[in-house]
Design a protein around this motif. Sequence first.
Motif, PDB file in Angstrom:
ATOM      1  N   VAL A  41       0.856  -1.035   0.124  1.00 18.04           N
ATOM      2  CA  VAL A  41       0.055   0.106   0.026  1.00 18.04           C
ATOM      3  C   VAL A  41       0.883   1.209  -0.012  1.00 18.04           C
ATOM      4  CG1 VAL A  41      -1.830   1.295   1.344  1.00 18.04           C
ATOM      5  CG2 VAL A  41      -1.957  -1.112   1.119  1.00 18.04           C
ATOM      6  N   ASP A  42       1.942   1.137   0.725  1.00 16.88           N
ATOM      7  CA  ASP A  42       2.811   2.325   0.576  1.00 16.88           C
ATOM      8  C   ASP A  42       3.509   2.481  -0.658  1.00 16.88           C
ATOM      9  OD1 ASP A  42       2.739   2.696   3.463  1.00 16.88           O
ATOM     10  OD2 ASP A  42       4.508   1.414   3.680  1.00 16.88           O
ATOM     11  N   ASP A  43       3.633   1.558  -1.397  1.00 15.43           N
ATOM     12  CA  ASP A  43       3.955   1.641  -3.008  1.00 15.43           C
ATOM     13  C   ASP A  43       3.002   2.452  -3.624  1.00 15.43           C
ATOM     14  OD1 ASP A  43       6.613   0.504  -2.424  1.00 15.43           O
ATOM     15  OD2 ASP A  43       5.632  -1.581  -2.816  1.00 15.43           O
ATOM     16  N   TYR A  44       1.656   2.056  -3.451  1.00 20.67           N
ATOM     17  CA  TYR A  44       0.748   2.898  -4.085  1.00 20.67           C
ATOM     18  C   TYR A  44       0.783   4.439  -3.822  1.00 20.67           C
ATOM     19  CZ  TYR A  44      -1.411  -1.766  -4.760  1.00 20.67           C
ATOM     20  OH  TYR A  44      -1.459  -3.166  -5.248  1.00 20.67           O
ATOM     21  N   ASP A  45       0.891   4.701  -2.595  1.00 23.21           N
ATOM     22  CA  ASP A  45       0.950   6.050  -2.030  1.00 23.21           C
ATOM     23  C   ASP A  45       2.049   6.679  -2.926  1.00 23.21           C
ATOM     24  OD1 ASP A  45      -1.170   5.866  -0.406  1.00 23.21           O
ATOM     25  OD2 ASP A  45       0.034   5.458   1.391  1.00 23.21           O
ATOM     26  N   ASP A  46       3.166   6.069  -2.907  1.00 25.04           N
ATOM     27  CA  ASP A  46       4.331   6.639  -3.591  1.00 25.04           C
ATOM     28  C   ASP A  46       4.177   6.934  -5.047  1.00 25.04           C
ATOM     29  OD1 ASP A  46       5.998   6.659  -1.386  1.00 25.04           O
ATOM     30  OD2 ASP A  46       6.915   4.691  -1.941  1.00 25.04           O
ATOM     31  N   ILE A  47       3.446   5.955  -5.676  1.00 22.96           N
ATOM     32  CA  ILE A  47       3.050   6.295  -7.165  1.00 22.96           C
ATOM     33  C   ILE A  47       2.064   7.275  -7.215  1.00 22.96           C
ATOM     34  CG2 ILE A  47       1.964   5.208  -8.950  1.00 22.96           C
ATOM     35  CD1 ILE A  47       2.791   2.341  -7.929  1.00 22.96           C
ATOM     36  N   ALA A  48       1.157   7.346  -6.361  1.00 20.40           N
ATOM     37  CA  ALA A  48       0.193   8.481  -6.465  1.00 20.40           C
ATOM     38  C   ALA A  48       0.691   9.753  -6.274  1.00 20.40           C
ATOM     39  CB  ALA A  48      -1.074   7.979  -5.454  1.00 20.40           C
TER      40      ALA A  48
END
Length: 60
Positions: A48-55
């Motif tokens: 989920v942290d990766d998703y935040d970084d992408i966003a």
Amino acid sequence: MPTKHIDDRTWRKVEKEAVKATIATERSIKETDMLKWLINKGLEHITVDDYDDIAKSKKG
């Protein structure tokens, strides 16, 4: 099979990985197989942290 566009820069990375895999295994590895393996490996490890970084990177 669905098809999606992959930008040239990313596709070159896939091609390089396929060459490395071919050399390492001494077996021919198709780029499409390499792409599938890379996607599946990434899906095993994305968070989920990766998703935040992408966003966040898309906003800036």
